[in-house]
Design an enzyme around this catalytic site. Structure first.
Site, short mmCIF file in Angstrom:
data_model
loop_
_atom_site.label_atom_id
_atom_site.label_comp_id
_atom_site.label_asym_id
_atom_site.label_seq_id
_atom_site.Cartn_x
_atom_site.Cartn_y
_atom_site.Cartn_z
N ASP A 52 0.84 -1.16 -0.10
CA ASP A 52 -0.07 0.00 0.01
C ASP A 52 0.73 1.15 -0.05
O ASP A 52 0.48 2.24 -0.63
CB ASP A 52 -0.90 -0.02 1.29
CG ASP A 52 -1.76 1.18 1.27
OD1 ASP A 52 -2.59 1.30 0.39
OD2 ASP A 52 -1.68 2.03 2.16
N GLU A 124 -1.68 -5.21 -4.23
CA GLU A 124 -0.78 -4.43 -3.44
C GLU A 124 0.17 -5.46 -2.66
O GLU A 124 1.33 -5.09 -2.68
CB GLU A 124 -1.60 -3.83 -2.12
CG GLU A 124 -2.39 -2.63 -2.61
CD GLU A 124 -3.14 -2.13 -1.53
OE1 GLU A 124 -3.21 -0.77 -1.41
OE2 GLU A 124 -3.63 -2.51 -0.76
#
Length: 228
Positions: A52, A124
């Site tokens: 992220d 991610e």
């Protein structure tokens, strides 16, 4: 899971990855780990957390360089859409990431909105896997940048609709310091095909109504109706 095929799909077959098991971990959802009794941390959640941050840094770099005359607020609005689950799922589809996901074999994970979320999380985690074994330059230049280039024009042209909640909130705060309020009106359909219907109110008056496969999506639709 065919790690070699996954690496080929992401276009990095020429890179010497030392830890192929990290790719397997990136595709392993916690539900699959529980089902197979793999352990509490043998899933992609830690990698997702790491990825992220890599994603947001890369997106910030791309937007900062592409739009040198844009204000911070505009760049933030673009970024919020480009790094959203909906767009991460699009990136995942572009490289057929769904074919490699390891999830529990239950009806709960066959719902379209759930599948979108699974793909976004795995994407991610994949970013972290690449970054850990290579460098930011490879993650950005050879992998992530292609998605930003492909979708940024669409985001720019449709920002009001894609980021309508933020647009409505900015308007209402400037006008009276009051925030819009969202209310779930009803849920339509079976558990695995649920559609949410939401209305948005401003100063007690309904100003928009929308529906979607999640409450968040329905709220965006309601906010967009209020803005147009």
């Amino acid at each position: 899971m065919n790690v070699e095929a996954l690496i080929k799909n992401i276009g990095l077959s020429d890179v010497d990855f030392k830890n192929s098991e990290l790719f397997v971990l990136a595709m392993t959802h916690s539900s699959y780990a529980r089902e197979k009794n793999l352990g509490k941390i043998v899933n992609n959640e830690r990698l997702e957390f790491y990825g992220d941050s890599v994603l947001k840094l890369a997106c910030s770099k791309f937007l900062y360089e592409k739009y040198p005359q844009e204000r911070e607020g505009v760049l933030s609005a673009y970024r919020s859409v480009l790094v959203s689950d909906a767009f991460l799922a699009k990136y995942a589809d572009d490289i057929k990431l769904g074919e490699f996901l390891l999830v529990a074999n239950t009806p709960d994970f066959k719902i379209p909105k759930t599948i979108e979320c699974l793909k976004a999380c795995a994407f991610e985690a994949l970013l972290a896997t690449i970054f850990i074994q290579t460098s930011f330059d490879i993650v950005y230049e050879r992998f992530l940048k292609q998605f930003f280039i492909k979708y940024v024009s669409f985001v720019k042209e449709n920002l009001e609709k894609l980021n309508s909640k933020a647009t409505l909130q900015e308007f209402t705060q400037a006008k009276s310091k009051q925030l819009p309020e969202y209310e779930l009106i009803e849920e339509i359909g079976k558990d695995h095909e649920r559609v949410f219907v939401v209305c948005v109110k401003y100063q007690g008056v309904v100003v928009g109504r929308g529906q979607g496969l999640s409450k968040k999506e329905a709220e965006q639709a309601a906010a967009y109706e209020a803005c147009v």
